[in-house]
Motif scaffolding. Structure first.
Motif, PDB file in Angstrom:
ATOM      1  N   ALA A  70       0.827  -1.208   0.000  1.00 17.43           N
ATOM      2  CA  ALA A  70       0.000   0.000   0.000  1.00 17.43           C
ATOM      3  C   ALA A  70       0.860   1.256   0.000  1.00 17.43           C
ATOM      4  CB  ALA A  70      -0.926   0.005   1.206  1.00 17.43           C
ATOM      5  N   LEU A  71       1.946   1.232   0.779  1.00 18.75           N
ATOM      6  CA  LEU A  71       2.839   2.391   0.826  1.00 18.75           C
ATOM      7  C   LEU A  71       3.517   2.612  -0.516  1.00 18.75           C
ATOM      8  CD1 LEU A  71       4.474   1.845   4.341  1.00 18.75           C
ATOM      9  CD2 LEU A  71       2.811   3.595   3.699  1.00 18.75           C
ATOM     10  N   PHE A  72       3.871   1.540  -1.179  1.00 20.05           N
ATOM     11  CA  PHE A  72       4.508   1.659  -2.500  1.00 20.05           C
ATOM     12  C   PHE A  72       3.527   2.258  -3.512  1.00 20.05           C
ATOM     13  CE2 PHE A  72       5.526  -0.190  -6.677  1.00 20.05           C
ATOM     14  CZ  PHE A  72       6.805   0.325  -6.843  1.00 20.05           C
ATOM     15  N   GLY A  73       2.284   1.788  -3.454  1.00 16.41           N
ATOM     16  CA  GLY A  73       1.260   2.327  -4.349  1.00 16.41           C
ATOM     17  C   GLY A  73       0.982   3.799  -4.099  1.00 16.41           C
ATOM     18  N   GLN A  74       0.940   4.181  -2.825  1.00 14.76           N
ATOM     19  CA  GLN A  74       0.708   5.583  -2.476  1.00 14.76           C
ATOM     20  C   GLN A  74       1.840   6.466  -2.960  1.00 14.76           C
ATOM     21  OE1 GLN A  74      -2.095   6.815  -0.974  1.00 14.76           O
ATOM     22  NE2 GLN A  74      -1.204   8.821  -1.444  1.00 14.76           N
ATOM     23  N   ALA A  75       3.068   5.960  -2.848  1.00 13.24           N
ATOM     24  CA  ALA A  75       4.228   6.720  -3.305  1.00 13.24           C
ATOM     25  C   ALA A  75       4.152   6.947  -4.823  1.00 13.24           C
ATOM     26  CB  ALA A  75       5.516   5.990  -2.947  1.00 13.24           C
ATOM     27  N   ARG A  76       3.743   5.906  -5.553  1.00 16.28           N
ATOM     28  CA  ARG A  76       3.602   6.045  -7.004  1.00 16.28           C
ATOM     29  C   ARG A  76       2.501   7.057  -7.348  1.00 16.28           C
ATOM     30  NH1 ARG A  76       2.939   1.031 -10.672  1.00 16.28           N
ATOM     31  NH2 ARG A  76       3.092   2.774 -12.148  1.00 16.28           N
ATOM     32  N   GLN A  77       1.407   6.977  -6.614  1.00 15.71           N
ATOM     33  CA  GLN A  77       0.298   7.900  -6.873  1.00 15.71           C
ATOM     34  C   GLN A  77       0.697   9.335  -6.584  1.00 15.71           C
ATOM     35  OE1 GLN A  77      -3.278   6.906  -4.773  1.00 15.71           O
ATOM     36  NE2 GLN A  77      -4.498   8.483  -5.782  1.00 15.71           N
ATOM     37  N   ASP A  78       1.421   9.543  -5.490  1.00 15.88           N
ATOM     38  CA  ASP A  78       1.889  10.893  -5.165  1.00 15.88           C
ATOM     39  C   ASP A  78       2.820  11.432  -6.248  1.00 15.88           C
ATOM     40  OD1 ASP A  78       0.429  10.775  -2.864  1.00 15.88           O
ATOM     41  OD2 ASP A  78       2.129  10.308  -1.561  1.00 15.88           O
ATOM     42  N   ASN A  79       3.663  10.557  -6.766  1.00 11.47           N
ATOM     43  CA  ASN A  79       4.586  10.970  -7.821  1.00 11.47           C
ATOM     44  C   ASN A  79       3.823  11.347  -9.097  1.00 11.47           C
ATOM     45  OD1 ASN A  79       7.263  11.300  -8.977  1.00 11.47           O
ATOM     46  ND2 ASN A  79       6.832   9.427 -10.130  1.00 11.47           N
ATOM     47  N   ARG A  80       2.781  10.548  -9.433  1.00 10.21           N
ATOM     48  CA  ARG A  80       1.963  10.862 -10.608  1.00 10.21           C
ATOM     49  C   ARG A  80       1.261  12.214 -10.443  1.00 10.21           C
ATOM     50  NH1 ARG A  80       0.367   7.159 -14.346  1.00 10.21           N
ATOM     51  NH2 ARG A  80      -1.691   8.141 -14.497  1.00 10.21           N
ATOM     52  N   LYS A  81       0.728  12.451  -9.238  1.00  8.00           N
ATOM     53  CA  LYS A  81       0.058  13.732  -8.990  1.00  8.00           C
ATOM     54  C   LYS A  81       1.033  14.896  -9.128  1.00  8.00           C
ATOM     55  CE  LYS A  81      -3.893  12.545  -6.095  1.00  8.00           C
ATOM     56  NZ  LYS A  81      -4.569  12.783  -4.803  1.00  8.00           N
ATOM     57  N   LYS A  82       2.237  14.697  -8.600  1.00  6.05           N
ATOM     58  CA  LYS A  82       3.240  15.757  -8.680  1.00  6.05           C
ATOM     59  C   LYS A  82       3.554  16.081 -10.137  1.00  6.05           C
ATOM     60  CE  LYS A  82       7.866  16.960  -7.033  1.00  6.05           C
ATOM     61  NZ  LYS A  82       9.044  16.492  -6.247  1.00  6.05           N
ATOM     62  N   ARG A  83       3.722  15.036 -10.955  1.00  6.28           N
ATOM     63  CA  ARG A  83       3.987  15.239 -12.380  1.00  6.28           C
ATOM     64  C   ARG A  83       2.767  15.828 -13.089  1.00  6.28           C
ATOM     65  NH1 ARG A  83       5.145   9.427 -13.758  1.00  6.28           N
ATOM     66  NH2 ARG A  83       5.122  10.183 -15.938  1.00  6.28           N
ATOM     67  N   GLY A  84       1.577  15.407 -12.660  1.00  3.14           N
ATOM     68  CA  GLY A  84       0.351  15.932 -13.258  1.00  3.14           C
ATOM     69  C   GLY A  84       0.165  17.410 -12.980  1.00  3.14           C
ATOM     70  N   TYR A  85       0.402  17.818 -11.732  1.00  2.00           N
ATOM     71  CA  TYR A  85       0.280  19.234 -11.376  1.00  2.00           C
ATOM     72  C   TYR A  85       1.320  20.074 -12.118  1.00  2.00           C
ATOM     73  CZ  TYR A  85      -2.874  17.900  -7.589  1.00  2.00           C
ATOM     74  OH  TYR A  85      -3.931  17.410  -6.874  1.00  2.00           O
ATOM     75  N   LYS A  86       2.492  19.486 -12.316  1.00  2.00           N
ATOM     76  CA  LYS A  86       3.533  20.198 -13.049  1.00  2.00           C
ATOM     77  C   LYS A  86       3.107  20.395 -14.501  1.00  2.00           C
ATOM     78  CE  LYS A  86       8.531  20.108 -13.896  1.00  2.00           C
ATOM     79  NZ  LYS A  86       9.788  19.335 -13.680  1.00  2.00           N
ATOM     80  N   ALA A  87       2.526  19.355 -15.112  1.00  2.00           N
ATOM     81  CA  ALA A  87       2.037  19.468 -16.483  1.00  2.00           C
ATOM     82  C   ALA A  87       0.895  20.481 -16.560  1.00  2.00           C
ATOM     83  CB  ALA A  87       1.564  18.106 -16.984  1.00  2.00           C
ATOM     84  N   LEU A  88       0.037  20.490 -15.540  1.00  2.00           N
ATOM     85  CA  LEU A  88      -1.074  21.433 -15.492  1.00  2.00           C
ATOM     86  C   LEU A  88      -0.559  22.867 -15.454  1.00  2.00           C
ATOM     87  CD1 LEU A  88      -4.199  21.176 -15.322  1.00  2.00           C
ATOM     88  CD2 LEU A  88      -3.975  21.448 -12.864  1.00  2.00           C
ATOM     89  N   THR A  89       0.449  23.095 -14.643  1.00  2.00           N
ATOM     90  CA  THR A  89       1.052  24.425 -14.534  1.00  2.00           C
ATOM     91  C   THR A  89       1.674  24.862 -15.860  1.00  2.00           C
ATOM     92  OG1 THR A  89       1.535  24.048 -12.190  1.00  2.00           O
ATOM     93  CG2 THR A  89       2.722  25.822 -13.286  1.00  2.00           C
ATOM     94  N   HIS A  90       2.439  23.961 -16.478  1.00  2.00           N
ATOM     95  CA  HIS A  90       3.066  24.291 -17.762  1.00  2.00           C
ATOM     96  C   HIS A  90       2.006  24.554 -18.829  1.00  2.00           C
ATOM     97  CE1 HIS A  90       7.120  22.177 -16.635  1.00  2.00           C
ATOM     98  NE2 HIS A  90       6.926  23.321 -15.990  1.00  2.00           N
ATOM     99  N   GLY A  91       0.908  23.806 -18.757  1.00  2.00           N
ATOM    100  CA  GLY A  91      -0.177  24.009 -19.717  1.00  2.00           C
ATOM    101  C   GLY A  91      -0.815  25.380 -19.573  1.00  2.00           C
ATOM    102  N   MET A  92      -1.049  25.803 -18.346  1.00  2.00           N
ATOM    103  CA  MET A  92      -1.632  27.126 -18.108  1.00  2.00           C
ATOM    104  C   MET A  92      -0.706  28.229 -18.615  1.00  2.00           C
ATOM    105  SD  MET A  92      -4.614  26.862 -16.825  1.00  2.00           S
ATOM    106  CE  MET A  92      -5.700  25.770 -15.903  1.00  2.00           C
ATOM    107  N   VAL A  93       0.606  28.046 -18.406  1.00  2.00           N
ATOM    108  CA  VAL A  93       1.580  29.020 -18.908  1.00  2.00           C
ATOM    109  C   VAL A  93       1.533  29.060 -20.436  1.00  2.00           C
ATOM    110  CG1 VAL A  93       4.037  29.562 -19.094  1.00  2.00           C
ATOM    111  CG2 VAL A  93       3.085  28.814 -16.896  1.00  2.00           C
ATOM    112  N   ALA A  94       1.398  27.894 -21.070  1.00  2.00           N
ATOM    113  CA  ALA A  94       1.328  27.834 -22.528  1.00  2.00           C
ATOM    114  C   ALA A  94       0.065  28.520 -23.045  1.00  2.00           C
ATOM    115  CB  ALA A  94       1.357  26.375 -22.988  1.00  2.00           C
ATOM    116  N   VAL A  95      -1.050  28.369 -22.333  1.00  2.00           N
ATOM    117  CA  VAL A  95      -2.289  29.041 -22.727  1.00  2.00           C
ATOM    118  C   VAL A  95      -2.097  30.550 -22.661  1.00  2.00           C
ATOM    119  CG1 VAL A  95      -4.662  29.525 -22.023  1.00  2.00           C
ATOM    120  CG2 VAL A  95      -3.857  27.170 -22.119  1.00  2.00           C
ATOM    121  N   ALA A  96      -1.481  31.007 -21.578  1.00  2.00           N
ATOM    122  CA  ALA A  96      -1.248  32.449 -21.429  1.00  2.00           C
ATOM    123  C   ALA A  96      -0.328  32.984 -22.525  1.00  2.00           C
ATOM    124  CB  ALA A  96      -0.655  32.740 -20.052  1.00  2.00           C
ATOM    125  N   ALA A  97       0.599  32.136 -22.981  1.00  2.00           N
ATOM    126  CA  ALA A  97       1.552  32.555 -24.018  1.00  2.00           C
ATOM    127  C   ALA A  97       0.990  32.345 -25.421  1.00  2.00           C
ATOM    128  CB  ALA A  97       2.855  31.781 -23.860  1.00  2.00           C
TER     129      ALA A  97
END
Length: 483
Positions: A70-97
């Motif tokens: 369970a801890l391993f799965g949670q760690a993977r999920q947290d990592n995916r969320k971190k990468r997802g939020y980063k992509a979301l941020t870059h996407g918003m910057v691209a929209v603004a540009a």
């Protein structure tokens, strides 16, 4: 400091217990399945403590083994969320540009990484689709956002903006009403509700939106009152067109109360009083307004209050009204026109001369002088000279849009050229040659090309802006408005 004190307190308690046991020695004997175990009390306590510590360690080790997947799965999920939020941020910057391809790529990446949180990615996907010109896909995303309580408000705004771009103000208004139900105090909601309801002729809703804007302090009280006055005036005009004279008068009164300096509201109120047979109220309203803000429309309405009187009698009445502001340019113009109609040539000439002394003879003054020469003396040659002079004379006061500089024949709630709300002001537009405009401003106005010398420049002296327009357009509008 507090933690240190607690630590030493615990240590003191343990030492106290140890010393207490050491000062009370004794023997412990255990007989079990043929064996005898003899030891001291202190050793027994030490062994019990060691056993307890070992048991606790083994329990924690066992728990960590059980929870490891369970801890391993949670760690993977947290990592995916971190990468997802980063992509979301870059996407918003691209929209603004304005980088459509990057925004779309980041939106897809965020969707795959944040699949369990679609509301966060739908807005980015919709905006990326809009950047690529795919309005249908954007609409689908916005509609999907309506299904989630947290994103419904954003979805409504997206659909509303799409409807406005399509020119579908009826649908946009319905969406604005839904957004207002969710968040009535949001500034853009109140502004959209006002603009759309006013544009579609639903003036009661527009008036209520302005009231709320003033109440929530999203609109300054003076601005709200002015806009409400224009809305009330439109309601009065609409009621008058429908033949409801009583409602028309009521709305006109409200408009005048909200903005006594709104000349069209004053003129219409006087006309409404006249239609209701309340001549004294109409006269009183016009005289009060003339003392603060003379305007030729007020004079023209004033002269219609006594249709059975002769032109001479009405000119005399007008003289009494303008006496409180007798030296104003509009007073001289009004009296000149009235005296021309009454064939009082000397008075007409006197007032035209006094009007021309205020900033030079305007086109209107020149045309009235031409009319005077023709009607008084029958001198067609002198009249023609005045009419010719009017072609190059200064433009008199007109309804001028403060947003785009266009000249309007009559006041209206929206500029006929740019559509701005309540942008027409009674003023004298400054007409310059383009060469002089460039020298005076020190920079080339936007839109000036190689043939710039063929254009005229309307200078808005209040906003210090320059608007380029063709001479034919300006002169034609000036002629039509009697400038």
């Amino acid at each position: 400091m507090k933690k240190t004190l607690i630590y030493f307190l615990k240590l003191a308690i343990v030492l106290t217990i140890v010393i207490w046991i050491a000062n009370r020695p004794g023997l412990v004997s255990v007989d079990w399945i043929g064996y005898r175990l003899e030891t001291t009390v202190g050793v027994l306590f030490l062994a019990a403590a060691a056993l307890a510590i070992s048991a606790a360690f083994l329990y924690r080790f066992w728990r960590s083994l059980i929870n490891a997947p369970a801890l391993f799965g949670q760690a993977r999920q947290d990592n995916r969320k971190k990468r997802g939020y980063k992509a979301l941020t870059h996407g918003m910057v691209a929209v603004a540009a304005g980088e459509a391809d990057t925004a779309l790529a980041m939106a897809r990446k965020a969707e795959s990484l944040l699949s369990d949180e679609p509301p966060l990615t739908m807005l980015l996907s919709a905006q990326a689709a809009q950047l690529q010109g795919n309005e249908e896909a954007a609409t689908n995303y916005f509609k999907a956002m309506l299904e989630d309580k947290e994103t419904r408000f954003l979805g409504l705004r997206g659909l509303l903006m799409q409807a406005q771009r399509r020119g579908d103000f009826t649908e946009a208004l319905e969406l604005a009403k839904q957004a207002h139900a969710l968040s009535p105090k949001t500034p853009w909601v109140q502004e959209s509700l006002f603009e759309l309801s006013e544009a579609t002729g639903q003036f009661a809703i527009a008036d209520q939106a302005l009231k709320e804007g003033a109440k929530t302090k999203n609109l300054a009280p003076a601005e709200a009152a002015r806009k409400r006055a224009v809305v009330k005036l439109q309601q009065a005009l609409k009621a008058n067109d429908q033949g409801d004279l009583q409602a028309s008068l009521a709305f006109a009164k409200e408009a005048y109360k909200l903005a006594p300096d709104l000349v069209p509201a004053v003129a219409f109120l006087a006309e409404a009083y006249n239609r209701a047979g309340r001549i004294k109220d109409a006269e009183k309203t016009l005289k009060k307004a003339w003392g603060k803000q003379p305007h030729r429309d007020l004079a023209r309405v004033f002269l219609t209050l006594w249709p059975s009187e002769s032109n001479v009698e009405r000119a005399k009445r007008l003289g009494q009204m303008v006496a409180q502001n007798k030296d104003h340019y509009e007073s001289h113009i009004a009296l000149a026109e009235a005296n021309l109609a009454a064939k009082l040539w000397g008075e007409a000439r006197r007032h035209l001369k006094q009007a021309s002394e205020q900033g030079g003879p305007s086109r209107l003054v020149c045309r009235l002088m031409g009319r005077l020469e023709q009607e008084e003396h029958g001198d067609s040659r002198a009249a023609a000279e005045w009419f010719e002079k009017s072609e190059t004379a200064l433009i008199a006061h007109n309804w001028v849009c403060e947003s785009c500089g266009a000249i309007a024949e009559n006041w209206q709630a929206h500029c006929g050229d740019c559509g701005s709300f309540d942008s027409l002001a009674w003023k004298r537009p400054t007409v310059l040659t383009e060469e002089n405009a460039l020298v005076s401003k020190g920079s080339e106005p936007k839109g000036v090309g190689k043939e710039a010398g063929t254009s005229l420049v309307l200078e808005n002296t209040e906003s210090n802006e320059i608007v380029i327009a063709k001479p034919t357009a300006i002169e034609g509008a000036a002629r039509e408005t009697g400038a």
